[in-house]
Design a protein around this motif. Structure first.
Motif, short mmCIF file in Angstrom:
data_model
loop_
_atom_site.label_atom_id
_atom_site.label_comp_id
_atom_site.label_asym_id
_atom_site.label_seq_id
_atom_site.Cartn_x
_atom_site.Cartn_y
_atom_site.Cartn_z
N ARG A 170 -7.56 6.15 -3.79
CA ARG A 170 -8.71 6.65 -2.86
C ARG A 170 -8.53 7.39 -1.54
NH1 ARG A 170 -7.24 1.41 -1.98
NH2 ARG A 170 -7.38 1.62 0.13
N LEU A 171 -9.65 9.29 -1.75
CA LEU A 171 -8.71 10.46 -1.02
C LEU A 171 -10.20 9.84 0.20
CD1 LEU A 171 -10.23 12.59 -4.06
CD2 LEU A 171 -8.02 12.20 -3.11
N HIS A 172 -9.72 9.75 1.04
CA HIS A 172 -10.27 9.62 3.04
C HIS A 172 -10.74 10.65 3.43
CE1 HIS A 172 -8.67 5.23 1.44
NE2 HIS A 172 -7.47 5.62 2.27
N GLU A 173 -9.96 11.54 3.99
CA GLU A 173 -10.36 12.63 4.59
C GLU A 173 -9.47 13.73 4.78
OE1 GLU A 173 -13.05 12.43 5.75
OE2 GLU A 173 -13.91 10.30 5.39
N LEU A 174 -10.71 14.87 5.43
CA LEU A 174 -9.11 15.49 6.21
C LEU A 174 -8.92 15.67 7.45
CD1 LEU A 174 -9.52 19.79 5.47
CD2 LEU A 174 -9.04 19.33 7.80
N VAL A 175 -7.11 15.48 7.42
CA VAL A 175 -7.02 15.26 8.68
C VAL A 175 -6.64 17.29 9.06
CG1 VAL A 175 -5.48 14.27 10.53
CG2 VAL A 175 -6.67 12.89 8.86
N PRO A 176 -7.11 17.67 10.67
CA PRO A 176 -6.36 18.47 11.45
C PRO A 176 -4.93 18.28 12.25
CG PRO A 176 -8.93 18.71 12.20
CD PRO A 176 -8.25 16.93 11.56
N ASP A 177 -4.27 19.92 11.48
CA ASP A 177 -3.20 19.58 12.19
C ASP A 177 -2.02 18.59 11.78
OD1 ASP A 177 -4.23 22.21 13.49
OD2 ASP A 177 -4.75 20.60 15.22
N LEU A 178 -1.84 18.08 10.93
CA LEU A 178 -1.86 16.96 10.33
C LEU A 178 -0.41 17.09 9.76
CD1 LEU A 178 -2.13 13.47 9.30
CD2 LEU A 178 -2.55 14.68 6.57
N LEU A 179 0.37 18.06 9.06
CA LEU A 179 1.80 18.26 8.77
C LEU A 179 2.37 19.48 9.08
CD1 LEU A 179 0.86 18.09 4.90
CD2 LEU A 179 1.29 16.42 6.28
N ALA A 227 0.88 -1.54 -0.20
CA ALA A 227 -0.07 -0.14 0.23
C ALA A 227 1.22 1.52 -0.40
CB ALA A 227 -0.75 0.07 1.53
N ILE A 228 -0.31 2.25 -0.75
CA ILE A 228 1.00 3.30 -0.80
C ILE A 228 -0.31 4.92 0.11
CG2 ILE A 228 2.18 5.41 -1.85
CD1 ILE A 228 2.44 3.02 -4.39
N SER A 229 0.59 5.32 0.93
CA SER A 229 0.06 6.54 1.20
C SER A 229 0.01 8.28 0.71
CB SER A 229 0.11 7.07 2.45
OG SER A 229 0.91 7.10 3.16
N TRP A 230 -0.67 8.63 0.23
CA TRP A 230 0.16 10.23 0.10
C TRP A 230 -1.42 11.20 0.92
CZ3 TRP A 230 -4.20 13.76 -0.80
CH2 TRP A 230 -3.70 14.84 -1.84
N ARG A 231 -0.05 12.01 1.22
CA ARG A 231 -1.08 13.35 1.53
C ARG A 231 0.22 14.60 1.54
NH1 ARG A 231 1.84 12.79 7.93
NH2 ARG A 231 3.37 12.84 7.53
N ALA A 232 -1.06 15.71 1.87
CA ALA A 232 0.02 16.52 0.78
C ALA A 232 -1.33 17.99 2.09
CB ALA A 232 -0.91 17.28 -0.90
N TRP A 257 -4.84 16.55 3.51
CA TRP A 257 -6.04 15.77 2.91
C TRP A 257 -5.03 14.42 2.59
CZ3 TRP A 257 -6.33 19.54 -2.14
CH2 TRP A 257 -7.59 20.61 -1.01
N THR A 258 -5.66 13.00 3.04
CA THR A 258 -5.14 11.79 2.31
C THR A 258 -5.96 11.27 1.85
OG1 THR A 258 -6.93 11.35 4.27
CG2 THR A 258 -4.79 12.59 4.79
N ALA A 259 -5.17 10.42 1.36
CA ALA A 259 -5.43 9.13 0.41
C ALA A 259 -4.45 7.71 0.17
CB ALA A 259 -5.69 9.84 -1.49
#
Length: 278
Positions: free
Chosen positions: A70-79, A48-53, A89-91
């Protein structure tokens, strides 16, 4: 042209990439990411490969969308970037998944006699904020005037939802000047599609919103457009301007919800329910 890396050890890695500005709009990074995904799954044994931006990185979102994440969710304070903390954003994508877009991200531009209906851009945000802060818009929407930061978040959210195929937003822009005149949106695409709209106060009374809603409604029901079988519109029974737009665009009232819409002064209005059926 750019660079790309897969970070991490074991069955799960994270992808990161950056593109030189000279190469924008040529699908260079989309092709590179697709190649990297294939290598990771076929040659490197990755599962599996994850992406976040950072929220707002629409260029990166376009690449993730186009390559099958697969576009998942917005995660507060992620980066944390250069000492600043951002929402993200995460996927993700797994071995065996197709490396092509899972949903259609609509970019269609629709022209009418006086308008160009197009996706929103950053240059629209100032007049978008003015339109939403207008007393009449705030009253019918039952919301406090949004801040500039809230409008920017709404702009980013519109892109995220469009990529997921759940919600679409068009700016009604002047055909000659490209100035923001108003906005039309369709939400609930995965369940019960409903159209909504608002105008900038200096553009009311010209028939522009009727022109915009009619064009978007036709596109929504057209088999070569959104291919919807039905489009709904809900309006407070006191909102005579919106009701007249609904009638002019061919919507038929099919119901009434008693005291279902709270207005800006705290009172409850009946909600008229309209539909347009293919």
């Amino acid at each position: 042209a750019g660079n790309l890396d897969l970070r991490g050890a074991g069955p799960l890695v994270e992808i990161g990439f950056a593109l030189h500005p000279d190469c924008l709009g040529e699908s260079v990074m989309t092709n590179a990411v697709r190649l990297a995904i294939t290598y990771a799954f076929v040659e490197a044994g990755i599962e599996a490969i994850s992406w976040r931006a950072r929220v707002g990185n629409i260029a990166s979102l376009r690449v993730a969308h186009a390559t099958g994440f697969r576009l998942h969710e917005l995660v507060p304070d992620l980066l944390c970037e250069r000492g600043q903390i951002f929402d993200g954003w995460t996927a993700s994508i797994r071995f065996g998944d197709p490396t092509f877009a899972r949903t259609r991200w609509h970019f269609e531009t629709i022209e009418t006699d006086r308008l160009v209906l197009r996706p929103p851009v950053e240059a629209d945000l100032a007049r978008w904020a003015e339109a939403e802060a207008d007393q009449q818009t705030s009253f019918w929407a039952n919301q406090a005037p949004p801040s500039a930061a809230e409008i920017r978040r709404a702009y980013y959210r519109s892109n995220w939802r469009a990529a997921k195929g759940t919600h679409l937003v068009w700016v009604a822009a002047d055909r000659e000047t490209d100035q923001f005149r108003g906005q039309v949106m369709i939400g609930g695409l995965a369940q019960s599609p409903e159209i909504g709209y608002f105008m900038h106060p200096d553009s009311r009374g010209l028939g522009l919103m009727t022109e915009a809603v009619e064009a978007i409604s036709q596109f929504a029901l057209d088999r070569s457009g959104l291919n919807l079988a039905r489009l709904q519109l809900s309006v407070a029974d006191q909102n005579e301007q919106s009701i007249s737009i609904a009638h002019a665009c061919g919507f038929r009232q099919f119901g009434l919800a008693t005291a279902a819409e709270q207005l800006g002064d705290g009172t409850l209005a009946d909600l008229l329910c309209f539909e347009l059926v293919r």
